[in-house]
Design a protein around this motif. Structure first.
Motif, PDB file in Angstrom:
ATOM      1  N   VAL A 196     -69.916  21.031  -2.975  1.00 27.17           N
ATOM      2  CA  VAL A 196     -70.170  20.493  -4.327  1.00 27.17           C
ATOM      3  C   VAL A 196     -68.891  20.171  -4.882  1.00 27.17           C
ATOM      4  CG1 VAL A 196     -70.965  21.357  -6.749  1.00 27.17           C
ATOM      5  CG2 VAL A 196     -72.191  22.084  -4.760  1.00 27.17           C
ATOM      6  N   ARG A 197     -68.674  18.975  -5.451  1.00 22.92           N
ATOM      7  CA  ARG A 197     -67.444  18.317  -5.742  1.00 22.92           C
ATOM      8  C   ARG A 197     -67.373  18.500  -7.177  1.00 22.92           C
ATOM      9  NH1 ARG A 197     -68.871  12.389  -4.244  1.00 22.92           N
ATOM     10  NH2 ARG A 197     -70.776  13.199  -5.144  1.00 22.92           N
ATOM     11  N   LEU A 198     -66.047  18.929  -7.813  1.00 22.64           N
ATOM     12  CA  LEU A 198     -65.979  19.375  -9.074  1.00 22.64           C
ATOM     13  C   LEU A 198     -64.884  18.290  -9.929  1.00 22.64           C
ATOM     14  CD1 LEU A 198     -65.663  23.487  -9.030  1.00 22.64           C
ATOM     15  CD2 LEU A 198     -67.701  21.789  -9.304  1.00 22.64           C
ATOM     16  N   CYS A 199     -64.793  18.047 -11.019  1.00 27.83           N
ATOM     17  CA  CYS A 199     -63.872  17.146 -11.561  1.00 27.83           C
ATOM     18  C   CYS A 199     -63.770  17.901 -13.228  1.00 27.83           C
ATOM     19  CB  CYS A 199     -64.203  15.773 -11.675  1.00 27.83           C
ATOM     20  SG  CYS A 199     -63.353  14.878 -12.556  1.00 27.83           S
ATOM     21  N   TYR A 200     -62.320  18.368 -13.367  1.00 26.24           N
ATOM     22  CA  TYR A 200     -62.240  18.884 -14.602  1.00 26.24           C
ATOM     23  C   TYR A 200     -61.244  17.836 -15.451  1.00 26.24           C
ATOM     24  CZ  TYR A 200     -59.497  20.922 -18.334  1.00 26.24           C
ATOM     25  OH  TYR A 200     -58.942  21.347 -19.734  1.00 26.24           O
ATOM     26  N   ARG A 201     -61.998  17.400 -16.768  1.00 28.01           N
ATOM     27  CA  ARG A 201     -61.330  16.393 -17.497  1.00 28.01           C
ATOM     28  C   ARG A 201     -60.963  17.304 -18.942  1.00 28.01           C
ATOM     29  NH1 ARG A 201     -62.911  10.805 -16.016  1.00 28.01           N
ATOM     30  NH2 ARG A 201     -64.858  11.040 -14.725  1.00 28.01           N
ATOM     31  N   ASP A 202     -59.669  17.299 -19.239  1.00 25.89           N
ATOM     32  CA  ASP A 202     -59.038  18.023 -20.429  1.00 25.89           C
ATOM     33  C   ASP A 202     -59.560  17.394 -21.564  1.00 25.89           C
ATOM     34  OD1 ASP A 202     -57.916  19.839 -21.859  1.00 25.89           O
ATOM     35  OD2 ASP A 202     -55.866  18.968 -21.488  1.00 25.89           O
ATOM     36  N   VAL A 203     -60.924  17.656 -22.087  1.00 24.93           N
ATOM     37  CA  VAL A 203     -61.716  17.052 -23.042  1.00 24.93           C
ATOM     38  C   VAL A 203     -62.307  18.270 -23.973  1.00 24.93           C
ATOM     39  CG1 VAL A 203     -63.402  15.403 -24.146  1.00 24.93           C
ATOM     40  CG2 VAL A 203     -61.955  14.747 -21.848  1.00 24.93           C
ATOM     41  N   ASP A 204     -61.865  18.180 -25.229  1.00 24.79           N
ATOM     42  CA  ASP A 204     -62.854  19.224 -25.945  1.00 24.79           C
ATOM     43  C   ASP A 204     -64.320  18.678 -26.219  1.00 24.79           C
ATOM     44  OD1 ASP A 204     -60.688  20.707 -26.114  1.00 24.79           O
ATOM     45  OD2 ASP A 204     -60.375  20.321 -28.300  1.00 24.79           O
ATOM     46  N   VAL A 205     -65.268  19.179 -25.486  1.00 21.76           N
ATOM     47  CA  VAL A 205     -66.811  18.450 -25.279  1.00 21.76           C
ATOM     48  C   VAL A 205     -67.463  18.923 -26.577  1.00 21.76           C
ATOM     49  CG1 VAL A 205     -68.883  18.611 -23.948  1.00 21.76           C
ATOM     50  CG2 VAL A 205     -66.579  18.441 -22.748  1.00 21.76           C
ATOM     51  N   ALA A 206     -67.604  20.229 -26.628  1.00 21.63           N
ATOM     52  CA  ALA A 206     -68.790  20.871 -27.786  1.00 21.63           C
ATOM     53  C   ALA A 206     -68.382  21.836 -28.491  1.00 21.63           C
ATOM     54  CB  ALA A 206     -70.181  21.007 -26.750  1.00 21.63           C
ATOM     55  N   TRP A 207     -68.741  22.077 -29.773  1.00 19.97           N
ATOM     56  CA  TRP A 207     -68.645  22.825 -30.924  1.00 19.97           C
ATOM     57  C   TRP A 207     -69.772  23.897 -30.293  1.00 19.97           C
ATOM     58  CZ3 TRP A 207     -64.416  22.993 -33.702  1.00 19.97           C
ATOM     59  CH2 TRP A 207     -63.873  21.761 -34.045  1.00 19.97           C
ATOM     60  N   PHE A 208     -69.492  25.043 -29.965  1.00 17.35           N
ATOM     61  CA  PHE A 208     -70.813  26.066 -29.606  1.00 17.35           C
ATOM     62  C   PHE A 208     -70.795  27.100 -30.575  1.00 17.35           C
ATOM     63  CE2 PHE A 208     -71.634  30.027 -27.058  1.00 17.35           C
ATOM     64  CZ  PHE A 208     -72.966  29.888 -26.917  1.00 17.35           C
ATOM     65  N   GLU A 209     -72.155  27.104 -31.090  1.00 15.18           N
ATOM     66  CA  GLU A 209     -72.360  28.225 -32.258  1.00 15.18           C
ATOM     67  C   GLU A 209     -72.649  29.329 -31.646  1.00 15.18           C
ATOM     68  OE1 GLU A 209     -75.909  28.151 -35.059  1.00 15.18           O
ATOM     69  OE2 GLU A 209     -74.305  26.644 -35.905  1.00 15.18           O
ATOM     70  N   ASN A 210     -71.888  30.431 -32.266  1.00 17.91           N
ATOM     71  CA  ASN A 210     -71.866  31.883 -31.584  1.00 17.91           C
ATOM     72  C   ASN A 210     -72.907  32.626 -32.061  1.00 17.91           C
ATOM     73  OD1 ASN A 210     -70.581  32.435 -33.848  1.00 17.91           O
ATOM     74  ND2 ASN A 210     -69.292  33.561 -33.151  1.00 17.91           N
ATOM     75  N   THR A 211     -74.102  32.206 -32.640  1.00 21.54           N
ATOM     76  CA  THR A 211     -75.046  32.881 -33.144  1.00 21.54           C
ATOM     77  C   THR A 211     -76.196  33.338 -32.192  1.00 21.54           C
ATOM     78  OG1 THR A 211     -76.118  30.806 -33.750  1.00 21.54           O
ATOM     79  CG2 THR A 211     -74.592  31.986 -35.406  1.00 21.54           C
ATOM     80  N   GLY A 212     -76.216  32.852 -30.931  1.00 16.75           N
ATOM     81  CA  GLY A 212     -77.332  32.906 -30.002  1.00 16.75           C
ATOM     82  C   GLY A 212     -77.189  34.573 -29.667  1.00 16.75           C
ATOM     83  N   LEU A 213     -78.322  34.753 -28.649  1.00 19.21           N
ATOM     84  CA  LEU A 213     -78.682  36.036 -28.139  1.00 19.21           C
ATOM     85  C   LEU A 213     -77.524  36.511 -27.291  1.00 19.21           C
ATOM     86  CD1 LEU A 213     -80.820  38.301 -27.839  1.00 19.21           C
ATOM     87  CD2 LEU A 213     -81.806  36.872 -25.822  1.00 19.21           C
TER      88      LEU A 213
END
Length: 271
Positions: A196-213
């Motif tokens: 499985v090939r991985l690639c990290y890109r130094d990009v801020d992808v998403a705002w994750f809302e910490n209200t979940g379970l």
């Protein structure tokens, strides 16, 4: 089509609107948006139908409604809904952006889907926010992650683009888990399959809302993680990895550097 954005929602119309706005302004056109609604009763279904029929406001004037798929029916939980989204997807990559979460910038997809797309999993960074949108955390991706990194949850679901073929080859999310099925999938697929090939890109992808379970039920999270570890690791291995989990700075050191560091400390003590 390169990217399928999969959003799951249930009675969270305000959050879904925020998510929709961040999808609609993306500068990258080769994508579709799949909304899997668990049978909401708060007006979500009517609003989505309005999106499909193009009866929406100025915020969505650039959004092509032909790129929107809607499924509204009861589900068995978060990962059951995400699996439904995977089965509907036509894109080469799947990305999961739940209602309430949003892209950090309008060019996130353009930057993450930039050529070459040789990897099976492309991932970046996740920004954690509270219910008021205030930044409360930052999860930076780890380049070339090892097993200890995966153990320490280095790869964040809301910052990861997964080639759809991987779900066909290695299976979907374990919907019997309520919180940790994405962690189980990364652990199982990346941890035990070097191909499985991985690639990290130094990009801020998403705002994750910490209200979940997952943020508000740490005991359930602990139990599910232990169940997963028991599936794949002996107790002796778990004991060793738990040490690295408690001391992340040590975990980041290579096994070649650590003995030299310990030797220097020992020499100083002997002096």
């Amino acid at each position: 089509m390169t990217c399928s954005i999969i959003t799951i929602t249930y009675n969270n119309l305000d959050g879904l609107r925020r998510t929709a706005e961040s999808v609609a302004v993306q500068t990258y056109a080769d994508m579709e948006w799949i909304v899997v609604d668990g049978g909401s009763t708060d007006g979500t279904q009517e609003w989505l139908q309005g999106m499909k029929e193009e009866s929406r406001g100025d915020s969505f004037r650039n959004f092509n409604s032909s790129n929107l798929q809607i499924l509204s029916e009861p589900d068995k939980g978060v990962y059951d809904a995400q699996n439904k989204g995977i089965r509907l997807a036509k894109g080469e990559f799947c990305f999961f952006l739940n209602a309430g979460d949003s892209f950090c910038r309008a060019d996130v997809l353009e930057r993450m889907m930039a050529m070459p797309l040789d990897a099976d999993i492309e991932y970046g960074n996740e920004v954690v926010v509270d219910a008021e949108g205030k930044r409360v955390g930052y999860c930076k991706g780890v380049e070339n992650p090892g097993f200890v990194d995966l153990y320490n949850s280095c790869m964040k679901h809301q910052a990861t683009f997964i080639r759809r073929a991987l779900f066909e080859k290695y299976g979907e999310y374990d919907s019997s888990l309520r919180i940790c099925a994405d962690w189980e999938w990364f652990f199982r697929v990346i941890g035990f399959h070097d191909e499985v090939r991985l690639c990290y890109r130094d990009v801020d992808v998403a705002w994750f809302e910490n209200t979940g379970l997952s943020y508000h039920n740490p005991e359930l999270c602990r139990r599910e993680r232990q169940e997963i570890l028991d599936r794949y690791m002996s107790k002796r291995l778990q004991q060793d990895y738990a040490v690295y989990g408690r001391y992340p700075r040590i975990a980041k050191m290579s096994f070649q550097r650590l003995p030299r560091l310990l030797a220097r400390i020992a020499n100083r003590l002997l002096k």
